[in-house]
Design an enzyme around this catalytic site. Sequence first.
Site, PDB file in Angstrom:
ATOM      1  N   LYS A 123       0.825  -1.216   0.000  1.00 22.28           N
ATOM      2  CA  LYS A 123       0.000   0.000   0.000  1.00 22.28           C
ATOM      3  C   LYS A 123       0.853   1.257   0.000  1.00 22.28           C
ATOM      4  O   LYS A 123       0.486   2.254  -0.612  1.00 22.28           O
ATOM      5  CB  LYS A 123      -0.935   0.027   1.217  1.00 22.28           C
ATOM      6  CG  LYS A 123      -2.135  -0.882   1.076  1.00 22.28           C
ATOM      7  CD  LYS A 123      -3.172  -0.541   2.128  1.00 22.28           C
ATOM      8  CE  LYS A 123      -4.337  -1.499   2.087  1.00 22.28           C
ATOM      9  NZ  LYS A 123      -5.280  -1.277   3.183  1.00 22.28           N
ATOM     10  N   LYS A 204      -6.547 -12.010  -6.202  1.00 16.26           N
ATOM     11  CA  LYS A 204      -7.801 -12.145  -5.470  1.00 16.26           C
ATOM     12  C   LYS A 204      -8.754 -11.007  -5.855  1.00 16.26           C
ATOM     13  O   LYS A 204      -8.318  -9.879  -6.057  1.00 16.26           O
ATOM     14  CB  LYS A 204      -7.478 -12.068  -3.968  1.00 16.26           C
ATOM     15  CG  LYS A 204      -8.613 -12.506  -3.084  1.00 16.26           C
ATOM     16  CD  LYS A 204      -8.218 -12.472  -1.617  1.00 16.26           C
ATOM     17  CE  LYS A 204      -9.471 -12.353  -0.770  1.00 16.26           C
ATOM     18  NZ  LYS A 204      -9.190 -12.184   0.654  1.00 16.26           N
ATOM     19  N   LYS A 207     -11.896  -5.066  -3.683  1.00 18.14           N
ATOM     20  CA  LYS A 207     -12.801  -3.918  -3.704  1.00 18.14           C
ATOM     21  C   LYS A 207     -12.171  -2.723  -4.397  1.00 18.14           C
ATOM     22  O   LYS A 207     -12.847  -1.850  -4.871  1.00 18.14           O
ATOM     23  CB  LYS A 207     -13.130  -3.474  -2.260  1.00 18.14           C
ATOM     24  CG  LYS A 207     -14.023  -4.398  -1.491  1.00 18.14           C
ATOM     25  CD  LYS A 207     -14.733  -3.671  -0.346  1.00 18.14           C
ATOM     26  CE  LYS A 207     -13.861  -3.311   0.841  1.00 18.14           C
ATOM     27  NZ  LYS A 207     -13.422  -4.425   1.674  1.00 18.14           N
TER      28      LYS A 207
END
Length: 338
Positions: A123, A204, A207
């Site tokens: 991130k 995966k 969102k």
Amino acid sequence: MKANFRNGIPRMKKRVLSGVQPSGHLHIGNYLGALKSWVKVQHGYESNFCIVDLHAITVYQDPAELRAKIEEVAALFLASGIDPDISSIFVQSSVAEHAELAWMLTCVTPVGWLQRMTQFKAKSEAQETIGDGLLQYPVLMAADILLYQAAIVPVGEDQSQHLELTRDIAQRFNSLYGDTFTVPATHLPSSGARVMGLDDPETKMSKSAPGAGHAVGLLDPPEVARKKIMRATTDSQPAVNFESLGAGVANLIEIARAFEEWTEERARAEFDGRRYGELKKRVADVVIAHLEPLQRRYREIVGEPGYLTGVLRDGAERVRPVAASTVQLAKARMGLYV
Ligand code: TRP
């Protein structure tokens, strides 16, 4: 074994805690990987499901959108079958003890442990400036869990490093200040399906992935869901061959299998030898058949004035005494003024 008491009544069931960030729209991967198993878990455990808005703000969120997503996630918990009469659904920032305990835990957590987290590394690479909250993210998650002395934390494989860190923090606190926190179990009794991106079956379903064809949202209209599935990445074979399944085809089969709770054999009988076009059509039918009743419940929930607010207020009220007593204990153990 330590007796577990809650409100003076012996607590017979182990406590479960899990959380979802209200950042982005929930999709079928969230449902099949988490929500669907929580609905089952809630009957055997004292269950707490938290909408972790304080985690969401570790990267910038538009305030109006964040506010709307908190309610959307809460309504989707309910529409998925989480029963507010037996489970507590609440918003993290409504229970101030999350942030309070997080600070105490921060003070016993070596910075090196946090810098090693793969999610922090990933991130922070994507950000121009890195807020301190991004580094602290897993400490706040540890606070969420330890605050309720949760024994079980149903999360996906991608959260196992954070869960391991939670255990380390709990053990470190316990050894410095005396037995205070339940150290949660590493693994779930049974976990949900792992759904991959439709446009990229190697990662995966997420969102926050940018592609329009990446995820089927739980609130996608049926024709949108169908279109996304019909466009899913497959491979150069013409038909399903269970002896050599490509990642994209395996993912489509897994989606249908998980929704329908089919066994391996049943899935094989359904799909072996089917041409990819037929496979996709059938998978889309299955997905839509499950999304339609969920969306109907969602519309009922958001259409009833005051209902959702009441559920979230009751949930927070129910968990607050537990959170408060853990914070009191941690403060006393550390010598803070109580
Ligand atoms: N980090 C989790 C995720 O992104 C969300 C989360 C926050 C969580 N606090 C939690 C999950 C506590 C389980 C328990 O999926």
